[in-house]
Design an enzyme around this catalytic site. Structure first.
Site, mmCIF file in Angstrom:
data_model
loop_
_atom_site.group_PDB
_atom_site.id
_atom_site.type_symbol
_atom_site.label_atom_id
_atom_site.label_comp_id
_atom_site.label_asym_id
_atom_site.label_seq_id
_atom_site.Cartn_x
_atom_site.Cartn_y
_atom_site.Cartn_z
ATOM 1 C CD GLU A 439 -2.906 0.880 -0.178
ATOM 2 O OE1 GLU A 439 -3.233 -0.220 -0.652
ATOM 3 O OE2 GLU A 439 -3.135 1.969 -0.731
HETATM 4 C C1 LIG Z 1 2.935 -9.649 0.829
HETATM 5 C C2 LIG Z 1 2.607 -8.638 -0.204
HETATM 6 C C3 LIG Z 1 1.290 -8.353 -0.495
HETATM 7 C C4 LIG Z 1 0.962 -7.428 -1.498
HETATM 8 N N1 LIG Z 1 -0.345 -7.240 -1.858
HETATM 9 C C5 LIG Z 1 -0.634 -6.543 -3.007
HETATM 10 C C6 LIG Z 1 -1.952 -6.529 -3.555
HETATM 11 O O1 LIG Z 1 -2.887 -7.093 -2.995
HETATM 12 N N2 LIG Z 1 -2.152 -5.889 -4.733
HETATM 13 C C7 LIG Z 1 -1.135 -5.267 -5.395
HETATM 14 O O2 LIG Z 1 -1.373 -4.732 -6.455
HETATM 15 N N3 LIG Z 1 0.132 -5.241 -4.878
HETATM 16 C C8 LIG Z 1 0.409 -5.874 -3.712
HETATM 17 N N4 LIG Z 1 1.683 -5.887 -3.205
HETATM 18 C C9 LIG Z 1 2.720 -5.132 -3.885
HETATM 19 C C10 LIG Z 1 3.210 -3.943 -3.087
HETATM 20 O O3 LIG Z 1 2.232 -2.938 -3.076
HETATM 21 C C11 LIG Z 1 4.538 -3.495 -3.701
HETATM 22 O O4 LIG Z 1 5.491 -4.484 -3.371
HETATM 23 C C12 LIG Z 1 4.969 -2.133 -3.202
HETATM 24 O O5 LIG Z 1 4.124 -1.132 -3.725
HETATM 25 C C13 LIG Z 1 6.414 -1.792 -3.587
HETATM 26 O O6 LIG Z 1 6.657 -2.049 -4.938
HETATM 27 P P1 LIG Z 1 7.919 -2.935 -5.360
HETATM 28 O O7 LIG Z 1 7.872 -4.200 -4.587
HETATM 29 O O8 LIG Z 1 7.970 -3.049 -6.825
HETATM 30 O O9 LIG Z 1 9.176 -2.120 -4.860
HETATM 31 P P2 LIG Z 1 9.898 -0.949 -5.663
HETATM 32 O O10 LIG Z 1 8.894 0.005 -6.183
HETATM 33 O O11 LIG Z 1 10.870 -1.536 -6.613
HETATM 34 O O12 LIG Z 1 10.685 -0.237 -4.469
HETATM 35 C C14 LIG Z 1 11.956 -0.703 -3.987
HETATM 36 C C15 LIG Z 1 12.513 0.365 -3.034
HETATM 37 O O13 LIG Z 1 12.695 1.589 -3.757
HETATM 38 C C16 LIG Z 1 11.978 2.646 -3.126
HETATM 39 N N5 LIG Z 1 11.399 3.518 -4.134
HETATM 40 C C17 LIG Z 1 10.830 3.177 -5.316
HETATM 41 N N6 LIG Z 1 10.379 4.266 -5.942
HETATM 42 C C18 LIG Z 1 10.658 5.323 -5.148
HETATM 43 C C19 LIG Z 1 10.456 6.731 -5.244
HETATM 44 N N7 LIG Z 1 9.817 7.280 -6.268
HETATM 45 N N8 LIG Z 1 10.896 7.512 -4.223
HETATM 46 C C20 LIG Z 1 11.513 6.982 -3.150
HETATM 47 N N9 LIG Z 1 11.734 5.668 -3.013
HETATM 48 C C21 LIG Z 1 11.309 4.844 -3.997
HETATM 49 C C22 LIG Z 1 10.900 1.971 -2.282
HETATM 50 O O14 LIG Z 1 10.532 2.779 -1.180
HETATM 51 C C23 LIG Z 1 11.584 0.678 -1.874
HETATM 52 O O15 LIG Z 1 12.339 0.889 -0.702
HETATM 53 C C24 LIG Z 1 2.009 -6.748 -2.172
HETATM 54 C C25 LIG Z 1 3.339 -7.009 -1.840
HETATM 55 C C26 LIG Z 1 3.654 -7.953 -0.898
HETATM 56 C C27 LIG Z 1 5.095 -8.250 -0.626
#
Ligand SMILES: Cc1cc2nc3c(=O)[nH]c(=O)nc-3n(C[C@H](O)[C@H](O)[C@H](O)COP(=O)(O)OP(=O)(O)OC[C@H]3O[C@@H](n4cnc5c(N)ncnc54)[C@H](O)[C@@H]3O)c2cc1C
Length: 607
Positions: A439
């Site tokens: 989220e």
């Molecule tokens: C157990 C679990 C349940 C989930 N449930 C759902 C769900 O029901 N539906 C759904 O759609 N998704 C779901 N997600 C996905 C979740 O919302 C994403 O994992 C999350 O939004 C982060 O995206 P990412 O994993 O690609 O990390 P990334 O976006 O690759 O981020 C990696 C790091 O970079 C940082 N970062 C990235 N962009 C920026 C920026 N612009 N400024 C500063 N820092 C940044 C982040 O803070 C993080 O520390 C779930 C994930 C997990 C692990």
């Protein structure tokens, strides 16, 4: 088995003093929600949480969900508990009456949701995602779609999901690639979504996926994303279930925590394309999602509160039982339980004070959401909404960040036994770990706070809140609180915190965007620390007034229902927060103002 005793007294105190329960109940539309009804609902929810959900929490963790050939089997007891949850009407409690819900105020449902989350966070996610989908459909879908999906979803016969994330599109939704191609009255959807919470399971008859996808002629970036409703089983005109849609759960993830909930890889359209219907306008998918964002983020922030409280309860119980060491200065006496050691007491008080501060902040935001939704006066509604928008990233980011430290302290209180799985303390730490990630990560919340919420009005909402805090402190002084040493100590610490927040706010507003972004997370933590500190000070004042008004006593302790102990503890907990947590505000301010020099100082190769 680990137990959970919902802290109803603390919850009710926070609902009244921070959420403005009386004012919420007095709003038009809440005529039937009386104080007695609130008490009865909290009571019943606490029984379900303690007696049904808490006992299956550990087996959800150890057994987890099992995937076989596209189907997911939940841990023992989950299916039965879910059936009982729906039969008791808990699933749709906050949903609109029109579709079978009970239309309860957000403040009340927030307290109830805290109990589901604390007793069994993995289980609670299913309802949370369903409610999110219900909210999006309620606000944006056609009447036909509402009638087709909402009653069964509110009842819980069908659950909901949010399909946003793709392998290349996490925080950056502009990168979403899933396609939606128009066909007759519907669309054919194809693409892969990852990390979909409760994307597949055996607890409900149907699963209604809300999917973000792009139309063939969509503009690039976030302005070209549309929202679709895409059921696992197609629904016939009479409401019965029809054919299986072209979507499948390709696998589920192995995770650090929340093992009881399936986190699914969803594959849409391996054949002709999954059939889906547009929700809202084409290319407006993201703004449809924004409608439900405040509730979703409040609820994940609430997970931070809930899991921390569970960890605190467990640590307190252990500290009352574990015998180890002697009291300082009384080495000749028998060994004592570890709750006698000053450092263990410090850890427990830190946990307790931060849990109560987080609950104060979350319930304050929930009460404002009710005000923004239902207050009779338009201006009051608007100013409440402005404050909600400002507070939500703080509630989400700060409460979840705290939860990592608090659940870790819970392990620390247990010593070596905390590191051993069988005690259950580590499950809370592992379950809490996801809350700062999904989220919107803490970094994304902090960007939202400084980049949108502060920048869009030149910091006006934050400055108004700061002015309210000052005015409140002045009024408290006038009311005689300054003559109470405990309260005047709290006020001094709070004034220091507010000064730090003011200086950091001015700096963030004036700084170049990249430098401000380097201090965004410390700024978010500073804001959470101080705003919650202000609420704790208000709580101490309310508790003091309660103590003064107790008939014939006017002091702490010694009463049959424990009111004196309770209100006395509220005062000391607020004092602990002022002495142990609020002083961090100064250090956070310094980091905001000066941290960018090192953060941005290295080249990528120097890391
Ligand atoms: C157990 C679990 C349940 C989930 N449930 C759902 C769900 O029901 N539906 C759904 O759609 N998704 C779901 N997600 C996905 C979740 O919302 C994403 O994992 C999350 O939004 C982060 O995206 P990412 O994993 O690609 O990390 P990334 O976006 O690759 O981020 C990696 C790091 O970079 C940082 N970062 C990235 N962009 C920026 C920026 N612009 N400024 C500063 N820092 C940044 C982040 O803070 C993080 O520390 C779930 C994930 C997990 C692990």
């Amino acid at each position: 088995m680990t137990t959970y005793a919902p802290p109803l007294r603390e919850m009710l105190f926070a609902m009244k003093e921070h959420g403005g329960l009386d004012a919420v109940l007095a709003q038009p539309g809440n005529e039937e929600v009386t104080g007695e009804l609130v008490g009865a609902i909290l009571d019943e929810a606490s029984k379900f949480a303690a007696n049904v959900l808490a006992p299956i929490n550990a087996q959800g963790d150890t057994q987890g969900c099992r995937w076989h050939d596209g189907a997911v089997t939940t841990a023992d007891g989950f299916k039965k508990a879910y059936a009982g949850f729906c039969e008791s009407g808990w699933n749709g409690m906050p949903a609109a009456v029109e579709f079978g819900g009970q239309g309860m105020p957000t403040l009340l449902s927030t307290a109830v949701l805290e109990m589901w989350k604390a007793s069994n966070m993995a289980f609670s996610l299913c309802q949370m995602l369903t409610l999110g989908a219900v909210e999006a459909i309620t606000h944006h879908a056609s009447d036909e779609l509402k009638q087709r999906y909402l009653p069964a979803m509110v009842e819980g016969r069908w659950t909901g999901t949010m399909n946003i994330t793709e392998p290349q599109a996490g925080s950056d939704l502009a990168a979403i690639r899933t396609k939606a191609v128009p066909e007759a009255d519907h669309y054919r959807i194809s693409g892969t979504k990852i990390f979909i919470t409760w994307g597949e399971h055996d607890m409900a008859q149907n699963i209604i996926h809300l999917v973000l996808a792009r139309l063939p002629d969509a503009p690039p970036g976030v302005k070209g994303i549309s929202l679709f409703v895409c059921p696992k089983f197609l629904v016939n005109a009479d409401g019965s279930l029809g054919e299986r849609n072209d979507l499948v759960c390709a696998s589920i993830e192995h995770k650090i925590g929340i093992h009881g909930s399936a986190t699914a890889v969803m594959s849409f359209g391996e054949g002709a394309g999954a059939i889906g219907w547009l929700v809202g306008e084409a290319n407006q998918g993201l703004s449809c999602m924004f409608t439900m964002m405040n509730h979703a983020r409040l609820n994940v922030g609430l997970e931070g509160v809930a899991i921390s409280d569970r960890a605190y309860q467990k640590a307190r119980q252990f500290a009352l039982e574990r015998v180890q060491g002697k009291t300082l200065g009384r080495e000749g006496e028998p060994s004592l339980t570890i709750i006698g050691h000053p450092d263990v007491r410090r850890m427990l008080m830190d946990m307790k004070a931060r849990v109560e501060a987080m609950r104060a902040l979350a319930y304050y935001a929930a009460g404002l959401m009710d005000r923004a939704h239902g207050h009779a006066d338009t201006t009051a509604r608007q100013s409440a909404q402005t404050l909600v928008d400002l507070l939500i990233p703080i509630v989400k980011g700060w409460c979840t960040d705290n939860a990592l430290g608090i659940t870790s302290d819970g392990v620390q209180v247990h010593g070596g036994m905390g590191f051993i799985e069988e005690t259950g303390a580590s499950q809370h730490l592992r379950d809490a770990r996801i809350t700062t990630i999904y989220e919107g990560t803490t970094g994304i919340q902090a960007n939202d706070l400084i980049g949108r919420k502060l920048a869009r009005d030149g910091g006006r909402a934050m400055k108004q809140l700061i002015a309210t805090m000052h005015a409140d402190l002045d009024a408290a002084g006038d009311s005689g609180a300054s003559r109470d040493a405990l309260q005047s100590g709290i006020a001094t610490a709070l004034r220091g915190g507010i000064k730090s927040l003011t200086e950091a706010t001015d700096w963030v507003l004036a700084a170049p965007a990249r430098e401000a972004a380097a201090g965004a997370v410390p700024y978010l933590k500073l804001a959470g620390t101080v705003i919650a500190g202000w609420l704790m000070a208000r709580g101490a004042r309310a508790a003091t007034a309660q103590l003064a008004h107790r008939p014939g006593e006017g002091g702490e302790g010694g009463d049959s229902n424990g009111d004196g102990d309770f209100f006395g503890a509220q005062r000391i907990t607020a004092q602990h927060y002022a002495l142990h947590v609020l002083p961090h505000a100064g250090a956070l301010r310094d980091t905001v103002l000066h941290g960018a020099s090192t953060t941005l100082g290295l080249t990528d190769a120097q890391f």
